[in-house]
Design an enzyme around this catalytic site. Structure first.
Site, PDB file in Angstrom:
ATOM      1  N   ALA A 174       7.425  10.388  24.393  1.00  0.00           N
ATOM      2  CA  ALA A 174       5.820  10.744  23.754  1.00  0.00           C
ATOM      3  C   ALA A 174       5.914  11.250  21.773  1.00  0.00           C
ATOM      4  O   ALA A 174       5.593  10.182  20.937  1.00  0.00           O
ATOM      5  CB  ALA A 174       5.189  12.041  24.192  1.00  0.00           C
ATOM      6  N   CYS A 185      21.022  28.703  13.962  1.00  0.00           N
ATOM      7  CA  CYS A 185      20.093  30.193  12.990  1.00  0.00           C
ATOM      8  C   CYS A 185      19.164  30.506  13.248  1.00  0.00           C
ATOM      9  O   CYS A 185      18.546  31.993  13.485  1.00  0.00           O
ATOM     10  CB  CYS A 185      20.036  29.982  11.809  1.00  0.00           C
ATOM     11  SG  CYS A 185      22.178  29.282  10.811  1.00  0.00           S
ATOM     12  N   CYS A 213      26.165  32.320  11.759  1.00  0.00           N
ATOM     13  CA  CYS A 213      25.983  31.755  13.313  1.00  0.00           C
ATOM     14  C   CYS A 213      27.167  30.708  13.271  1.00  0.00           C
ATOM     15  O   CYS A 213      28.192  30.929  12.463  1.00  0.00           O
ATOM     16  CB  CYS A 213      24.503  30.768  12.135  1.00  0.00           C
ATOM     17  SG  CYS A 213      25.024  29.235  12.570  1.00  0.00           S
ATOM     18  N   ASP A 244      17.886   6.448  24.591  1.00  0.00           N
ATOM     19  CA  ASP A 244      17.518   7.263  25.823  1.00  0.00           C
ATOM     20  C   ASP A 244      17.280   6.597  26.772  1.00  0.00           C
ATOM     21  O   ASP A 244      18.266   5.850  27.120  1.00  0.00           O
ATOM     22  CB  ASP A 244      15.367   6.476  25.561  1.00  0.00           C
ATOM     23  CG  ASP A 244      14.979   7.518  25.921  1.00  0.00           C
ATOM     24  OD1 ASP A 244      14.262   8.391  25.441  1.00  0.00           O
ATOM     25  OD2 ASP A 244      14.772   7.616  27.511  1.00  0.00           O
ATOM     26  N   ARG A 277       1.143   9.182  26.313  1.00  0.00           N
ATOM     27  CA  ARG A 277       1.103   9.642  25.330  1.00  0.00           C
ATOM     28  C   ARG A 277       1.572   8.884  24.866  1.00  0.00           C
ATOM     29  O   ARG A 277       2.483   8.956  23.594  1.00  0.00           O
ATOM     30  CB  ARG A 277       1.483  11.016  25.311  1.00  0.00           C
ATOM     31  CG  ARG A 277       2.662  11.207  26.474  1.00  0.00           C
ATOM     32  CD  ARG A 277       2.332  12.096  27.156  1.00  0.00           C
ATOM     33  NE  ARG A 277       3.435  12.330  27.979  1.00  0.00           N
ATOM     34  CZ  ARG A 277       3.448  12.441  29.473  1.00  0.00           C
ATOM     35  NH1 ARG A 277       2.716  11.569  29.896  1.00  0.00           N
ATOM     36  NH2 ARG A 277       4.603  12.373  29.960  1.00  0.00           N
ATOM     37  N   ARG A 306       0.789  -1.155   0.043  1.00  0.00           N
ATOM     38  CA  ARG A 306       0.324   0.373  -0.223  1.00  0.00           C
ATOM     39  C   ARG A 306       1.090   1.227  -0.387  1.00  0.00           C
ATOM     40  O   ARG A 306       0.176   2.212  -0.455  1.00  0.00           O
ATOM     41  CB  ARG A 306      -1.072  -0.148   1.405  1.00  0.00           C
ATOM     42  CG  ARG A 306      -2.215  -1.224   1.293  1.00  0.00           C
ATOM     43  CD  ARG A 306      -2.425  -0.868   0.159  1.00  0.00           C
ATOM     44  NE  ARG A 306      -3.704  -2.575   0.276  1.00  0.00           N
ATOM     45  CZ  ARG A 306      -3.665  -4.104   0.205  1.00  0.00           C
ATOM     46  NH1 ARG A 306      -2.125  -3.632  -0.691  1.00  0.00           N
ATOM     47  NH2 ARG A 306      -4.408  -4.635  -0.456  1.00  0.00           N
ATOM     48  N   THR A 338      19.704  19.651  24.331  1.00  0.00           N
ATOM     49  CA  THR A 338      19.696  18.302  23.589  1.00  0.00           C
ATOM     50  C   THR A 338      20.000  18.215  21.858  1.00  0.00           C
ATOM     51  O   THR A 338      20.716  18.011  21.289  1.00  0.00           O
ATOM     52  CB  THR A 338      19.165  17.040  24.118  1.00  0.00           C
ATOM     53  OG1 THR A 338      19.144  16.870  25.628  1.00  0.00           O
ATOM     54  CG2 THR A 338      19.891  15.484  23.314  1.00  0.00           C
ATOM     55  N   CYS A 342       6.265  18.918  29.722  1.00  0.00           N
ATOM     56  CA  CYS A 342       5.342  18.347  29.970  1.00  0.00           C
ATOM     57  C   CYS A 342       4.884  18.168  31.595  1.00  0.00           C
ATOM     58  O   CYS A 342       3.663  18.061  31.665  1.00  0.00           O
ATOM     59  CB  CYS A 342       6.148  17.105  29.008  1.00  0.00           C
ATOM     60  SG  CYS A 342       5.055  17.327  27.223  1.00  0.00           S
ATOM     61  N   LYS A 382      12.716   2.373  28.674  1.00  0.00           N
ATOM     62  CA  LYS A 382      12.308   2.787  27.156  1.00  0.00           C
ATOM     63  C   LYS A 382      12.672   2.225  26.179  1.00  0.00           C
ATOM     64  O   LYS A 382      11.282   1.786  25.541  1.00  0.00           O
ATOM     65  CB  LYS A 382      12.145   4.366  26.910  1.00  0.00           C
ATOM     66  CG  LYS A 382      11.081   5.218  28.617  1.00  0.00           C
ATOM     67  CD  LYS A 382      10.852   6.161  28.296  1.00  0.00           C
ATOM     68  CE  LYS A 382      10.002   7.854  28.716  1.00  0.00           C
ATOM     69  NZ  LYS A 382       9.877   8.475  29.076  1.00  0.00           N
TER      70      LYS A 382
END
Length: 342
Positions: A36, A171, A241, A57, A68, A9, A131, A184, A83
């Site tokens: 999330a 930038c 920059c 992680d 979530r 598909r 990060t 969060c 995780k």
């Protein structure tokens, strides 16, 4: 059933086709942060047949994640699985033909070069600015495209960043945001939002891999009010920059003033977090945000925040933080990102 039948598909979609599918199967993607956004991104890329995916992680699955973070369930939280391990187990059951490399690590300037190079694309599933600046340094240094994403409360954004072609992250955001940014854990986040932003990030990643045109915008959406904004960043490259023009990689440089110093205080079961770039925090505003997540006390000079009975976090006006209850720098960084932001 052949591999190509599995993706029939997707192959029927003209812009991908059989050639694009083969490219996807021979591509390598690194996802930084498997929360999330990261779980949504990983789910789509594995189902789409991206051949090699590295998950990075530092955190464990908690019950509060399940609202979530779509690859996890109650059993993962019960056993406090890392995780990346819980995600790898689920993703392997979804598509065993994809190689999922689970890396339990705190991405930092000591390991970023090793963990993020030799990939066709890097995807941002993180929740903190430091990060992201680090990812940007690696991406620009090695010429690797990456997809930025962010989601908090009901608001989210994403953008594709291609070194040498588009503006880099620095930038767009020349300075590390100061003060007490929303997270969060202080203002919440809606699950449909992270699904939407993560899905767009996965789509942008696939476009990068098959060399299709990505959005020229920093795309923003508020799903509660259903408002959207498209900010054209195609001409936003900063001619001065430090990163993409001058190749000054401050977030990979231990001596840079932009680094944050983490020190274990011997015998005190405490980690001190000491930003080298000093600033005055609005401790009253921070206290108001943190009251939603635990007990708060303090004065005009500092606040003490207690999210649970084991941890106590003291924040001073100059942004120095003491995290009592742990000698683990990785855990301290997690708590700092979770509650204080950047």
């Amino acid at each position: 059933m052949s591999d190509l039948e599995r993706y029939s598909r997707q192959i029927l979609f003209q812009q991908i086709g059989e050639v694009g599918q083969i490219i996807l199967q021979n591509s390598k993607v690194a996802i930084v942060g498997v929360g999330a956004l990261g779980t949504v991104i990983a789910n789509h890329l594995v189902r789409s047949g991206v051949g090699y995916i590295r998950l990075i992680d530092r955190d464990l699955v908690e019950l509060s994640n399940l609202q979530r973070q779509t690859l996890f369930d109650e059993e993962d939280a019960k056993f406090q699985l890392p995780k990346v391990i819980a995600a790898k187990k689920r993703l392997n059951r979804i598509n065993s033909t994809v190689t999922v490399d689970a890396v339990i690590a705190d991405l930092n300037l000591d390991n970023a070069d090793e963990l993020l190079t030799d990939f066709n694309c890097i995807v941002d599933g993180t929740d903190n600015f430091m990060t992201r600046f680090l990812i940007n340094d690696v991406a620009v240094k090695y010429g690797i495209p990456w997809v930025h994403g962010a989601a908090v409360s009901s608001r989210g954004m994403f953008a594709s960043i291609k070194p040498g072609i588009t503006p880099c992250y620095r930038c767009l955001f020349p300075h590390v945001p100061t003060g007490t940014g929303e997270t969060c854990d202080t203002v919440g986040v809606l699950s449909p939002l992270t699904d939407i932003i993560g899905s767009f990030q996965a789509m942008e990643t696939m476009k990068i891999l098959i060399d299709e045109k990505t959005t020229p915008n920093l795309e923003q959406i508020d799903i509660w009010d259903y408002t959207t904004m498209q900010m054209d960043i195609s001409k936003g490259r900063n001619p001065n920059c430090p990163t993409c023009v001058n190749h000054q990689f401050d977030f990979l440089d231990r001596s840079s003033e932009l680094q944050v110093a983490y020190t274990t205080l011997c015998g005190r079961n405490t980690v001190q977090i000491n930003p080298r770039n000093k600033r005055d925090l609005d401790v009253k505003k921070l206290a108001a945000n943190l009251k939603k997540s635990g007990k708060v006390s303090g004065n005009d000079y500092l606040i003490r925040f207690t999210p649970d009975e084991d941890i106590s976090i003291v924040v001073f006006k100059d942004a120095r933080v003491l995290i009592h209850g742990t000698n683990d720098v990785v855990q301290a960084k997690l708590l700092y990102s979770k509650y204080i932001g950047n």
